[in-house]
Design an enzyme around this catalytic site. Structure first.
Site, mmCIF file in Angstrom:
data_model
loop_
_atom_site.group_PDB
_atom_site.id
_atom_site.type_symbol
_atom_site.label_atom_id
_atom_site.label_comp_id
_atom_site.label_asym_id
_atom_site.label_seq_id
_atom_site.Cartn_x
_atom_site.Cartn_y
_atom_site.Cartn_z
ATOM 1 C CE LYS A 199 41.020 105.957 -58.495
ATOM 2 N NZ LYS A 199 40.072 105.206 -59.340
ATOM 3 C CB SER A 245 39.299 102.368 -62.439
ATOM 4 O OG SER A 245 39.215 103.253 -63.519
ATOM 5 C CB SER A 292 41.023 106.006 -63.075
ATOM 6 O OG SER A 292 40.185 105.410 -62.098
HETATM 7 N N1 GLN Z 1 38.564 103.655 -68.187
HETATM 8 C C1 GLN Z 1 37.205 103.879 -67.841
HETATM 9 C C2 GLN Z 1 36.861 105.342 -67.988
HETATM 10 O O1 GLN Z 1 37.703 106.039 -68.423
HETATM 11 C C3 GLN Z 1 36.933 103.385 -66.448
HETATM 12 C C4 GLN Z 1 37.339 104.312 -65.377
HETATM 13 C C5 GLN Z 1 37.007 103.814 -64.014
HETATM 14 O O2 GLN Z 1 36.707 102.637 -63.831
HETATM 15 N N2 GLN Z 1 37.013 104.724 -63.064
HETATM 16 O O3 GLN Z 1 35.798 105.773 -67.688
#
Ligand code: GLN
Length: 483
Positions: free
Chosen positions: A85, A184, A160
């Protein structure tokens, strides 16, 4: 050509990649080349990759081939093509975190997780698309364009770590690394039909991770199988002198733990995770997973996590507060983008940040700055910290009654691209089952447990005690075997 056509063969796992290389069935260089060919053929439709690190990958693959030729013992991940990532640094490869503000930044060092994979023989293919600074649930916040779900190209892959999930689902990598601050890893794994593991806070080093919310961020793997997740966790886990929050807790043999039957384990079903808003097909798939666990000899128990309804607001106060501090360093001085037309230092800061950050990141910096500001700190930030303790206690109390919890990973299967982009709140609400584990510091996993009528994957989430990944993996394996 659709992704499915280009990936018709049964997925290769870490396990069988190593075996094929050790037995001479395929050379590590040829295996790496075959993955690059799949990426070249399929990624135009999916857009999982932001950069390829071909030279480094082929050098490492050649090293593995030399080990095979000389009869040297092969490391655990020998020749396994793995993607990273783009919030983790890899020396010499661009690291953008999905943001324009880091365009052109070449980190001078490897993240610990990246270095550990390579030291264990992995072939690092390149960097994967993600929401900007890992803020999002759909990958639509990437400054470099969205990722498409390989299982249905008009759907989001989740976020994400959308690129990380999609790359595994489309066989463009044997496994990938992602990060999980509020879901995420687990949510995109569930949307793309792969396994995604959230290690306990402190289990895997965050050194070299471009921080979003440092008290919540975790690094973990995406894989085709639970066994591969166990193998990768064994490589990634453990103390790191470069990250003071990593634990000295010994690292068990996770892969060996999978051999222990799940018979007798007590599984909790938290009632708050099956309330309104849960899609009927997701509910049915989780109930089937529960039946499979019962058939394997587990006992199922209703439990309550009474503060669950405060989890989303608590998360969005704490995560934005930490993000506003972490992202202060991107000002055009040290990294990436610098606005060309600035007339003074402060206009350089302002113009760089205005041009470099996307809408969602700006929204979060504003929210985070607000909740930390004088007069509001006690009302929001301190209050959220207190609620975080209550949420953690909910889990600790449940774990006096059961060994682990079974829940849906996400309330629905993958939604359509564009469906929630105009409504940030509905996007935030999609994190309802995942943010609690980050707030409490516990571990978890998402494992595929069926498909909707439309053929969209559904994931079951198993949440475990702090540092009890072994039990979580065993239960996930039982769910996997029932599919
Ligand atoms: N969807 C969550 C956010 O927007 C989690 C994102 C993540 O785990 N990096 O913050």
């Amino acid at each position: 050509m659709t992704a499915q056509n280009s990936t018709a063969a049964a997925p290769r796992t870490i396990h069988n990649a190593r075996h094929a290389i050790a037995s001479g069935e395929i050379k590590a260089v040829a295996l790496a080349e075959s993955y690059y060919a799949t990426i070249a053929a399929g990624d135009a439709n999916i857009h999982a990759w932001l950069a390829l690190s071909r030279e480094r990958a082929l050098q490492q693959a050649a090293r593995i081939d030399q080990m095979v030729a000389s009869g040297a013992p092969l490391p655990l991940l020998a020749g396994a093509p793995i993607g990273i990532k783009d919030v983790l640094t890899m020396q010499g490869a661009p690291a953008t975190a999905g943001s324009k503000i880091l365009e052109g930044y070449l980190p001078p060092y490897d993240a610990t997780a990246v270095a550990r994979l390579e030291a264990a023989g992995a072939v690092l293919l390149g960097k994967l698309n993600c929401d900007e600074f890992a803020m999002g649930s759909s990958n639509e916040n990437s400054a470099y364009g969205p990722v498409h779900n390989p299982r249905a190209l008009d759907r989001v892959p989740g976020g994400s770590s959308g690129g990380s999930a999609a790359a595994v689902a489309a066989n463009m990598a044997v496994a990938t690394l992602g990060t999980d601050t509020g879901g995420s890893i687990r949510q995109p794994a569930s949307f793309c039909g792969v396994v995604g593991l959230l290690p306990t806070y402190g289990r895997v080093s965050r050194y070299g991770l471009i921080a979003f919310a440092s008290s919540l961020d975790r690094v973990g793997p995406f894989t085709h199988t639970v066994e591969d997740a166990a193998i990768l966790l064994g490589v990634l886990a453990g103390h790191d002198a470069m990250d003071a929050t990593t634990s000295l807790e010994p690292v068990p043999d996770y892969a060996a733990a999978l051999a222990q039957p799940v018979k007798g384990l007590r599984i909790g079903i938290p009632e708050e995770y099956f309330a309104e808003g849960l899609d009927a097909e997701v509910r049915a798939a989780i109930e089937k997973a529960a039946d499979a666990l019962r058939a394997a000899g587990c006992t199922l128990h209703k439990v309550s996590l009474p503060h669950t309804r405060y989890a989303i607001p608590t998360y969005y106060v704490l995560a934005t507060a930490e993000a506003s501090a972490n992202l202060a360093r991107f000002d055009g001085v040290r990294y990436g983008l610098r606005a060309a037309d600035a007339t003074s230092l402060s206009s350089m800061y302002r113009k760089t940040r205005d041009a470099g950050f996307g809408k969602e990141v700006k929204r979060r910096i504003l929210l985070g700055t607000y909740v930390l500001s004088a007069g509001y700190y006690d009302a929001y930030y301190r209050k959220a910290q207190q609620v975080r303790t209550l949420l953690t206690r909910d889990f600790l109390h449940a774990y006096t009654q059961v060994d682990a919890l079974l829940t849906p990973t996400a309330p629905t299967p993958a939604f359509k691209l564009g469906e929630k982009t105009d409504d940030p709140l509905s996007m935030y609400l999609a994190d309802i089952y995942t943010v609690t584990a980050n707030l409490a510091g516990i571990c978890g996993i998402s494992v595929p447990c069926g498909n909707s009528k439309e053929g969209l994957p559904i994931g079951a989430q198993i949440l475990g005690k702090h540092f009890d990944e072994a039990t979580v993996l065993r239960i996930a394996r039982a769910v996997e075997q029932a599919q």
